[in-house]
Write an enzyme that holds these catalytic residues in place. Structure first.
Site, short mmCIF file in Angstrom:
data_model
loop_
_atom_site.label_atom_id
_atom_site.label_comp_id
_atom_site.label_asym_id
_atom_site.label_seq_id
_atom_site.Cartn_x
_atom_site.Cartn_y
_atom_site.Cartn_z
N ARG A 50 19.68 -3.85 8.08
CA ARG A 50 20.12 -2.48 7.78
C ARG A 50 21.63 -2.42 7.55
O ARG A 50 22.15 -1.57 6.86
CB ARG A 50 19.69 -1.51 8.89
CG ARG A 50 20.07 -0.06 8.61
CD ARG A 50 19.17 0.96 9.30
NE ARG A 50 18.92 0.66 10.69
CZ ARG A 50 19.82 0.77 11.68
NH1 ARG A 50 21.04 1.17 11.41
NH2 ARG A 50 19.49 0.48 12.92
N TYR A 101 21.61 16.91 -12.10
CA TYR A 101 20.30 16.39 -11.70
C TYR A 101 19.71 17.29 -10.63
O TYR A 101 20.35 17.59 -9.63
CB TYR A 101 20.44 14.95 -11.18
CG TYR A 101 19.11 14.40 -10.73
CD1 TYR A 101 18.13 14.10 -11.66
CD2 TYR A 101 18.84 14.22 -9.39
CE1 TYR A 101 16.90 13.62 -11.25
CE2 TYR A 101 17.61 13.74 -8.97
CZ TYR A 101 16.65 13.45 -9.91
OH TYR A 101 15.43 12.98 -9.50
N ASP A 172 28.16 11.22 -11.55
CA ASP A 172 26.85 10.60 -11.65
C ASP A 172 26.79 9.96 -13.04
O ASP A 172 26.76 10.67 -14.05
CB ASP A 172 25.75 11.66 -11.46
CG ASP A 172 24.34 11.07 -11.51
OD1 ASP A 172 24.15 10.03 -12.16
OD2 ASP A 172 23.43 11.67 -10.90
N LYS A 197 16.87 3.92 -13.09
CA LYS A 197 16.76 4.27 -14.50
C LYS A 197 17.23 3.10 -15.39
O LYS A 197 16.62 2.06 -15.35
CB LYS A 197 17.55 5.56 -14.78
CG LYS A 197 17.26 6.68 -13.77
CD LYS A 197 15.86 7.27 -13.88
CE LYS A 197 15.51 8.17 -12.71
NZ LYS A 197 16.47 9.25 -12.43
C1 LIG Z 1 16.84 10.05 -11.34
C2 LIG Z 1 18.22 10.55 -11.18
C3 LIG Z 1 18.81 10.69 -9.91
C4 LIG Z 1 18.05 10.40 -8.63
O1 LIG Z 1 17.75 9.04 -8.50
P1 LIG Z 1 16.44 8.49 -7.74
O2 LIG Z 1 16.57 7.02 -7.92
O3 LIG Z 1 15.24 9.10 -8.39
O4 LIG Z 1 16.56 8.91 -6.31
C5 LIG Z 1 20.13 11.12 -9.86
N1 LIG Z 1 20.82 11.43 -10.98
C6 LIG Z 1 20.28 11.31 -12.20
C7 LIG Z 1 21.09 11.67 -13.40
C8 LIG Z 1 18.97 10.88 -12.35
O5 LIG Z 1 18.43 10.80 -13.59
#
Ligand SMILES: *Cc1c(COP(=O)(O)O)cnc(C)c1O
Length: 357
Positions: A50, A101, A172, A197
Site C-alpha cells: 500500500r 468530468y 485534468d 483512457k
Molecule cells: C474517465 C475520466 C475521469 C475518471 O477516471 P476513472 O479512471 O474512470 O476513475 C476523470 N477525468 C476525465 C476527463 C475522464 O474522462
C-alpha cells in the site's frame, strides 16, 4: 525527456517504448516481472505494497517522464482526483470549469452539500469570469478540452489568474494527453489523469495518476494514496505500462481518424452540430433528430461499440445525457464519439448506415 542520466533527450515516441524497463544486464528480462506481494522483507526500499511497490515505480517513471514531473499512480482517475481534493482545508473554495468530468463535479457537490467545501463553476473561456471566480479560492480545477462539450481553455491565462489570487491549479489532462499539452510546463501545480483512457488505451484497466512538479507535493500526494488506500494493483500497472508503449502510435492514428471523420460529419444532413477542437480523439455530435435519433444511432452501429468511456483502440459512442449525473449543460441529443484506430473508411461507412436507420 530523459531515460536515465547517461542517455540523451529523446522524443515522446522513443521514451514510451523504453521508459520503466529493468536495467540492461545479461540474462535480465526486457519487462519487469509482475510481483504479487503485499509484504516485502523488512529493511528494504519497499515493505508493504500500500505504501509503494516496484510496479508503481516503473509506471510512475513513464507517466512522470511524459508530463515532465513526478507521478503517483492510483486505483482510478477518481482515486487520483480525490487525493488532490482531500488535501483542501475545511470550507476551502474550489473553482471548477463548467462541464468538467462529471465524477469530479459530483464529488465536489457532495462535499459542498456536507458543508465541507465551497464550490463555484466558471466558464473558463471567459478570463474575466475566471478572475472574479478565483477571488478567495484555494483551488482552480481545469480540464481542456472538456468532456464531452470539448470546450478549450487558455490554460496559461487561467493558471496565471489563479496563482495571482493565491489558488493552486489542477489540470485534468486525460483528453488532451501529454502528447498534446504538458500543463506543468504552463505553470499548473497538479496534473490529473484517468490512465484508464488513452494512456493505457485498451479498455482493460482502471488506473489514475497525479503528477506534480516538486518533491514536497509528491510526498503529500503519496501519503494521501497510502492512507486513503487508493493504490493500484501490480497487474494493472503492468497492463497500463504495456499499453503506454504504443501511446504515440495509437494517438496519432486516432487523431488522424477523428480529423477526417469530423470533416465528413460537418456535411451530413442528420447532424446539427459537430464539436471538434482537435487536440484529442473525441468528437461530439448533436443530432438534428434530437435525443431519439441519438439513441437510434447508438443502437444501430456495427463497428462502433455502444459503450461508455473513451480513449481505447476500439471506437465507442454514447449519448452522454443517458448517464446519471451528466451536466445539464450537455445537450440531450449529443453523442460523444471516441475514435479508435480502425480504418477510417470502415468507421465512416458504419456511421452513414447507422445514421440512415
Ligand atoms: C474517465 C475520466 C475521469 C475518471 O477516471 P476513472 O479512471 O474512470 O476513475 C476523470 N477525468 C476525465 C476527463 C475522464 O474522462
Amino acid at each position: 525527456m530523459f531515460l536515465d542520466d547517461d542517455l540523451p533527450e529523446v522524443s515522446a515516441q522513443t521514451f514510451v517504448v523504453h521508459a520503466g524497463r529493468p536495467a540492461r544486464e545479461p540474462g535480465g528480462p526486457l519487462n519487469a516481472p509482475i510481483v504479487p506481494a503485499s509484504s516485502f522483507h523488512a529493511e528494504g526500499a519497499t515493505e508493504y505494497a500500500r505504501m509503494g511497490s516496484p510496479a508503481f515505480d516503473d509506471l510512475e517513471a513513464a507517466i512522470g517522464g511524459l508530463e515532465r514531473g513526478l507521478a503517483t499512480v492510483f486505483s482510478s482517475g477518481m482515486g487520483a482526483a480525490n487525493a488532490v481534493i482531500d488535501q483542501l482545508p475545511p470550507y476551502a473554495l474550489v473553482v471548477i470549469v463548467l462541464g468538467a468530468y462529471n465524477g469530479v463535479t459530483q464529488r465536489l457537490a457532495q462535499l459542498r452539500e456536507e458543508g465541507r467545501l465551497r464550490v463555484r463553476e466558471v466558464d473558463v473561456t471567459d478570463l474575466d469570469a475566471v478572475r472574479e471566480a478565483c477571488t478567495g479560492a484555494a483551488l482552480l480545477w481545469l480540464e481542456s478540452p472538456t468532456n464531452p462539450l470539448l470546450e478549450v481553455a487558455d490554460l496559461q491565462g487561467c493558471i496565471g489568474i489563479a496563482h495571482a489570487a493565491g489558488a493552486r491549479v489542477v489540470v485534468d489532462n486525460t483528453i488532451a494527453t501529454p502528447l498534446t499539452q504538458r500543463p506543468l510546463e504552463l505553470g499548473a501545480d497538479y496534473v490529473v489523469h484517468s490512465v484508464t483512457k488513452v494512456l493505457s488505451g485498451h479498455s482493460d484497466v482502471l488506473l489514475g495518476a497525479v503528477v506534480v512538479g516538486d518533491d514536497d507535493d509528491l510526498a503529500v500526494v503519496r501519503a494521501r494514496r497510502t492512507l486513503l488506500g487508493s493504490n493500484p494493483s501490480a497487474f494493472d500497472c503492468y497492463l497500463a505500462l504495456r499499453g503506454l508503449r504504443t501511446l504515440e502510435l495509437r494517438f496519432m492514428r486516432m487523431q488522424d481518424n477523428a480529423r477526417e471523420l469530423a470533416a465528413r460529419l460537418e456535411g451530413h444532413g442528420a447532424i446539427a452540430r459537430v464539436r471538434y477542437p482537435g487536440m484529442s480523439s473525441i468528437i461530439s455530435i448533436e443530432l438534428a433528430g434530437g435525443a431519439q435519433a441519438a439513441d437510434r444511432l447508438c443502437r444501430s452501429t456495427r463497428i462502433w461499440t455502444y459503450a461508455t468511456s473513451l480513449g481505447g483502440v476500439e471506437s465507442l459512442l454514447e449519448r452522454r445525457r443517458r448517464a446519471a449525473g451528466e451536466s445539464a449543460a450537455v445537450p440531450q441529443e449529443l453523442v460523444r464519439l471516441s475514435v479508435g484506430i480502425e480504418g477510417v473508411d470502415d468507421l465512416w461507412a458504419d456511421l452513414v448506415q447507422a445514421l440512415a436507420t
